[in-house]
Write an enzyme that holds these catalytic residues in place. Structure first.
Site, mmCIF file in Angstrom:
data_model
loop_
_atom_site.group_PDB
_atom_site.id
_atom_site.type_symbol
_atom_site.label_atom_id
_atom_site.label_comp_id
_atom_site.label_asym_id
_atom_site.label_seq_id
_atom_site.Cartn_x
_atom_site.Cartn_y
_atom_site.Cartn_z
ATOM 1 N N ARG A 148 -4.076 7.061 1.942
ATOM 2 C CA ARG A 148 -3.089 8.032 1.766
ATOM 3 C C ARG A 148 -2.777 8.076 0.394
ATOM 4 O O ARG A 148 -2.273 7.318 -0.374
ATOM 5 C CB ARG A 148 -2.038 7.523 2.659
ATOM 6 C CG ARG A 148 -0.699 8.670 2.668
ATOM 7 C CD ARG A 148 -1.302 9.923 3.329
ATOM 8 N NE ARG A 148 -0.120 10.931 3.620
ATOM 9 C CZ ARG A 148 0.660 11.702 2.796
ATOM 10 N NH1 ARG A 148 0.209 11.713 1.610
ATOM 11 N NH2 ARG A 148 1.766 12.332 3.390
ATOM 12 N N ASP B 20 -4.657 15.167 1.588
ATOM 13 C CA ASP B 20 -3.808 14.206 1.084
ATOM 14 C C ASP B 20 -4.500 12.627 1.324
ATOM 15 O O ASP B 20 -3.633 11.744 1.610
ATOM 16 C CB ASP B 20 -2.519 14.140 1.051
ATOM 17 C CG ASP B 20 -1.919 14.042 2.551
ATOM 18 O OD1 ASP B 20 -2.789 13.714 3.627
ATOM 19 O OD2 ASP B 20 -0.941 15.009 2.952
ATOM 20 N N ASP C 172 2.220 15.464 -0.240
ATOM 21 C CA ASP C 172 2.002 15.758 1.058
ATOM 22 C C ASP C 172 1.487 17.085 1.042
ATOM 23 O O ASP C 172 2.023 18.215 0.846
ATOM 24 C CB ASP C 172 3.396 15.801 1.792
ATOM 25 C CG ASP C 172 3.368 15.430 3.453
ATOM 26 O OD1 ASP C 172 2.117 15.493 3.738
ATOM 27 O OD2 ASP C 172 4.383 15.746 3.931
ATOM 28 N N GLU D 28 -1.023 20.260 6.541
ATOM 29 C CA GLU D 28 -1.713 19.939 7.829
ATOM 30 C C GLU D 28 -2.800 20.772 7.814
ATOM 31 O O GLU D 28 -2.722 22.064 7.475
ATOM 32 C CB GLU D 28 -0.917 19.698 9.062
ATOM 33 C CG GLU D 28 0.034 18.792 8.828
ATOM 34 C CD GLU D 28 -0.431 17.155 8.639
ATOM 35 O OE1 GLU D 28 -1.405 16.862 9.125
ATOM 36 O OE2 GLU D 28 0.338 16.502 8.132
ATOM 37 N N ARG E 105 -2.996 2.944 6.716
ATOM 38 C CA ARG E 105 -3.427 3.327 5.537
ATOM 39 C C ARG E 105 -3.027 2.958 4.049
ATOM 40 O O ARG E 105 -1.772 2.597 4.161
ATOM 41 C CB ARG E 105 -3.505 5.055 5.455
ATOM 42 C CG ARG E 105 -4.068 5.627 6.761
ATOM 43 C CD ARG E 105 -3.769 7.293 6.513
ATOM 44 N NE ARG E 105 -2.352 7.354 6.486
ATOM 45 C CZ ARG E 105 -1.999 8.858 6.701
ATOM 46 N NH1 ARG E 105 -2.677 9.775 6.647
ATOM 47 N NH2 ARG E 105 -0.599 8.879 6.886
#
Length: 344
Positions: free
Chosen positions: A230, A160, A235, A238, A272
């Site tokens: 971003r 993302d 989302d 990770e 960002r």
């Protein structure tokens, strides 16, 4: 345009137009000097061109398909004709896969899938329909927009986010370049002309520290400003989470080598730009949601189409939704923070 040109005129977009820092690290390329994201398209184009000349199909193809060499030759004959008649040859893995699937519609499913696997192209179940186009006017809430230089694969840290560069020749950027950056860029160019590369590298580091960089695009040096982006409203897992690496690779395939249109809505706490991103008329967030590469980030975005796109991926059980109960990235980050606080 000749057949050879028709086959290969997309190739410069794969590597020749990609920016590299002069004197810096360049992206590692696969066989034939082609990036991994486009190697399958290049190989398919090469084999079609070779078939046009020799009427021979690839020797190893029989390991992936069940039909005879005669049937394989018939496929390649059809693919050559389709490719030649196309307004422009496929530029992405998905476009190449669609061309194969549509051309060989009605043939054995195992053969079509085997041919796609042979070139490392996406299978039918992983393809998504794109519905959203580039907005003709700026949506409400957009603070500013810009067009980027081609994106390097190394600039995508996860599913993302992406780091991009905008030429300072852009009217919006030209008036805001700090004078010390402009001077350093001139001095660096002079140092390189004198072959004083040590001084040139020191000046370039000064430029980088100020948030700019000198890029080489089609053999032209361009002073560009750095922006960290971003993607708004999604989302992704990770990179250390399950499917995190796959989500990153999905975004790399989508953005690599492309000039992006970025609509900026604001800035997050990490500095960002929170933005909607479009590449070649495709809405990046839509692709990431439909492919199961990200969650709809409902805490910060309530767009109904985002919820619908996520729902499509859930129903198809693709991407991160192949897991029955994937962990939410915001919960994963919260748990990590709590454990770190407990440790300290």
């Amino acid at each position: 345009m000749g057949l050879l040109g028709k086959f290969f005129r997309f190739l410069p977009l794969g590597h020749c137009c990609k920016p590299t820092t002069t004197g810096g690290d360049s992206e590692s390329l696969g066989p034939h000097g082609i990036s991994a994201a486009r190697l399958g398209i290049w190989a398919l184009a090469y084999d079609l061109f070779n078939f046009e000349i020799t009427s021979q199909v690839p020797e190893d193809l029989s390991r992936h398909v069940v039909s005879s060499k005669k049937a394989q030759a018939n496929w390649y004959r059809k693919l050559v004709e389709t490719w030649r008649e196309a307004e422009q040859p496929p530029r992405t893995e998905e476009e190449a896969a669609r061309l194969v699937i549509q051309t060989l519609k009605g043939h054995k499913k195992a053969d079509v899938q085997g041919l796609l696997d042979f070139y490392g192209l996406p299978r039918p179940h992983s393809l998504v329909k794109v519905s959203a186009g580039v907005p003709t006017s700026l949506p409400q809430g957009v603070k500013f927009e810009f067009q980027t230089l081609p994106v390097d694969a190394k600039a995508v840290p996860d599913g993302d986010g992406v780091t991009v560069y905008v030429s300072t020749a852009d009217p919006r950027e030209s008036s805001s370049v700090p004078s010390d950056v402009q001077i350093a860029a001139i001095q660096r160019s002079e140092a390189r002309a004198d072959k004083n590369y040590t001084k040139a590298d020191e000046l370039h580091q000064k430029i980088i520290d100020a948030g700019y960089r000198v890029l080489n695009v089609q053999n032209e040096e361009i002073l560009a400003r750095k922006y960290r982006i971003r993607l708004r409203g999604i989302d992704a897992p990770e990179t250390l989470m399950p499917y995190g690496q796959e989500a990153k690779e999905e975004l790399v395939k989508l953005l690599e080598g492309k000039c992006l249109r970025v609509l900026v809505y604001g800035e997050d706490r990490y500095g960002r730009c929170v933005a909607d991103v479009y590449c070649n008329g495709v809405f990046a967030q839509e692709i990431m949601l439909k492919k199961g590469g990200a969650w709809h980030y409902t805490a910060y975005d309530q767009r109904s189409e985002f919820a619908r796109w996520e729902g499509e991926a859930r129903r198809r059980q693709i991407g991160l939704w192949a897991s029955s109960n994937p962990e939410k990235p915001w919960d994963w980050r919260k748990d990590r923070r709590q454990r770190q606080m407990t440790y300290w």
